[in-house]
Design an enzyme around this catalytic site. Structure first.
Site, PDB file in Angstrom:
ATOM      1  N   ASP A  43     -11.776  -6.265  -3.189  1.00 55.22           N
ATOM      2  CA  ASP A  43     -12.604  -7.495  -3.147  1.00 55.22           C
ATOM      3  C   ASP A  43     -13.979  -7.089  -2.626  1.00 55.22           C
ATOM      4  O   ASP A  43     -14.174  -5.940  -2.236  1.00 55.22           O
ATOM      5  CB  ASP A  43     -11.960  -8.540  -2.221  1.00 55.22           C
ATOM      6  CG  ASP A  43     -11.789  -8.003  -0.796  1.00 55.22           C
ATOM      7  OD1 ASP A  43     -10.700  -7.490  -0.501  1.00 55.22           O
ATOM      8  OD2 ASP A  43     -12.750  -8.060  -0.006  1.00 55.22           O
ATOM      9  N   GLU A  80      -8.001  -1.031   9.655  1.00 56.65           N
ATOM     10  CA  GLU A  80      -7.176   0.005  10.297  1.00 56.65           C
ATOM     11  C   GLU A  80      -7.826   1.378  10.435  1.00 56.65           C
ATOM     12  O   GLU A  80      -7.377   2.198  11.248  1.00 56.65           O
ATOM     13  CB  GLU A  80      -5.848   0.213   9.517  1.00 56.65           C
ATOM     14  CG  GLU A  80      -4.947  -1.000   9.445  1.00 56.65           C
ATOM     15  CD  GLU A  80      -5.332  -1.971   8.328  1.00 56.65           C
ATOM     16  OE1 GLU A  80      -6.066  -1.550   7.409  1.00 56.65           O
ATOM     17  OE2 GLU A  80      -4.927  -3.143   8.383  1.00 56.65           O
ATOM     18  N   GLU A  96       0.819  -1.218   0.000  1.00 50.37           N
ATOM     19  CA  GLU A  96       0.000   0.000   0.000  1.00 50.37           C
ATOM     20  C   GLU A  96       0.853   1.269   0.000  1.00 50.37           C
ATOM     21  O   GLU A  96       0.375   2.335  -0.403  1.00 50.37           O
ATOM     22  CB  GLU A  96      -0.979  -0.029   1.187  1.00 50.37           C
ATOM     23  CG  GLU A  96      -2.070  -1.088   0.974  1.00 50.37           C
ATOM     24  CD  GLU A  96      -2.951  -1.330   2.195  1.00 50.37           C
ATOM     25  OE1 GLU A  96      -4.165  -1.506   2.016  1.00 50.37           O
ATOM     26  OE2 GLU A  96      -2.429  -1.360   3.330  1.00 50.37           O
TER      27      GLU A  96
HETATM   28  C1  4EZ Z   1      -6.984  -4.611   5.895  1.00 54.76           C
HETATM   29  N1  4EZ Z   1      -6.861  -4.932   4.502  1.00 54.76           N
HETATM   30  C2  4EZ Z   1      -6.720  -6.377   4.284  1.00 54.76           C
HETATM   31  C3  4EZ Z   1      -5.496  -7.018   4.826  1.00 54.76           C
HETATM   32  C4  4EZ Z   1      -5.442  -8.485   4.465  1.00 54.76           C
HETATM   33  C5  4EZ Z   1      -3.887 -10.423   4.090  1.00 54.76           C
HETATM   34  C6  4EZ Z   1      -2.437 -10.849   4.173  1.00 54.76           C
HETATM   35  C7  4EZ Z   1      -7.938  -4.329   3.678  1.00 54.76           C
HETATM   36  C8  4EZ Z   1      -9.033  -5.251   3.232  1.00 54.76           C
HETATM   37  C9  4EZ Z   1      -9.926  -5.948   4.028  1.00 54.76           C
HETATM   38  N2  4EZ Z   1     -10.079  -6.019   5.373  1.00 54.76           N
HETATM   39  C10 4EZ Z   1      -9.323  -5.568   1.931  1.00 54.76           C
HETATM   40  N3  4EZ Z   1     -10.378  -6.410   1.883  1.00 54.76           N
HETATM   41  C11 4EZ Z   1     -10.770  -6.659   3.157  1.00 54.76           C
HETATM   42  C12 4EZ Z   1     -11.774  -7.490   3.718  1.00 54.76           C
HETATM   43  N4  4EZ Z   1     -12.571  -8.229   2.926  1.00 54.76           N
HETATM   44  N5  4EZ Z   1     -11.888  -7.543   5.062  1.00 54.76           N
HETATM   45  C13 4EZ Z   1     -11.067  -6.806   5.846  1.00 54.76           C
HETATM   46  O1  4EZ Z   1      -7.212  -3.273   6.087  1.00 54.76           O
HETATM   47  C14 4EZ Z   1      -4.108  -9.082   4.695  1.00 54.76           C
END
Ligand code: 4EZ
Length: 230
Positions: free
Chosen positions: A196, A173, A12
């Protein structure tokens, strides 16, 4: 004015760091802080690591140790609103913690005594975002973003968060950064590009779109930095 930009993951902030004129790295509290110059202006950039605790720590250090007077978050999120497609941008008008639960005592979800269910982001920064979006000719959704220490990949959970918090997107976050900035009186702003849709395919979609969506968010944030200094 020294501006902090936080991401959760290396992916990011990489598209931010690649656009800096110069970068000095400082190690602190098990993390790396990048003091950068961008178009002649001072920025401090860091990826916090994932989740509410790490992001609260990073936000606090950026403000208290590095003297940042404004906090911008750039990253990716899971969509709740069906209007949001992968790659779309959303700005938070408010942030809540979907995993905070003392409802056994009659309190609403997301609430603890002396706290707030939903913390609003800085109005001026939201206006700047809308101006940047209209200059770039891109759509920008505004809505509540729900934060929790869970990667949501389940339609039932997603519907529950949607109904309980009227949220449009979710991540891990935003609300913790909001709590810190709100307590310290620092204007803050949370931007996310959709990676997603938080359903059963979320894990696969996230892996596929993390990089491209993170770049969409980072590019927009840097346009906002230019506008803030304009
Ligand atoms: C958290 N970030 C995801 C981190 C995932 C995996 C190694 C954003 C995010 C998210 N958070 C994108 N899609 C999400 C979802 N479906 N649920 C929670 O800030 C790390």
């Amino acid at each position: 004015m020294k501006i902090a930009i936080i991401g959760a993951m290396r992916e990011e902030i990489d598209p931010l760091l690649s656009k800096m004129d110069s970068v000095i790295e400082t190690q602190y509290a098990n993390n790396i802080y990048y003091e950068a110059i961008y178009n002649g202006k001072k920025l401090v950039i860091a990826y916090s690591k994932i989740g509410k605790v790490f992001s609260a720590l990073t936000a606090t250090i950026l403000i208290e140790k590095f003297g940042c007077q404004m906090v911008l978050f750039s990253g990716v999120a899971g969509a709740i609103s069906s209007e949001l497609k992968i790659g779309d941008l959303i700005i938070a008008d408010g942030l809540c913690q979907h995993d905070l639960d003392i409802t056994a005592f009659g309190h609403p979800y997301g609430y603890v005594p002396e706290g707030e269910v939903c913390i609003p982001t800085d109005t001026k920064l939201r206006e700047i975002a809308k101006k940047v979006a209209s200059n770039k000719g891109i759509a920008l959704k505004e809505g509540i973003i729900a934060t929790g220490d869970q990667f949501v990949a389940c339609s039932d959970k997603k519907s529950w968060v949607a109904e309980t918090f009227k949220a449009s997107a979710l991540e891990m976050e935003g609300a913790s950064v909001a709590v810190v900035c709100n307590a310290l009186g620092i204007p803050f702003f949370i931007l996310r590009a959709i990676s997603d849709t938080a359903n059963d395919e979320a894990g696969m979609d996230f892996d596929t779109f993390l990089e491209s969506s993170a770049k969409i968010s980072a590019d927009f944030i840097l346009d906002m930095v230019d506008e803030i200094y304009a």
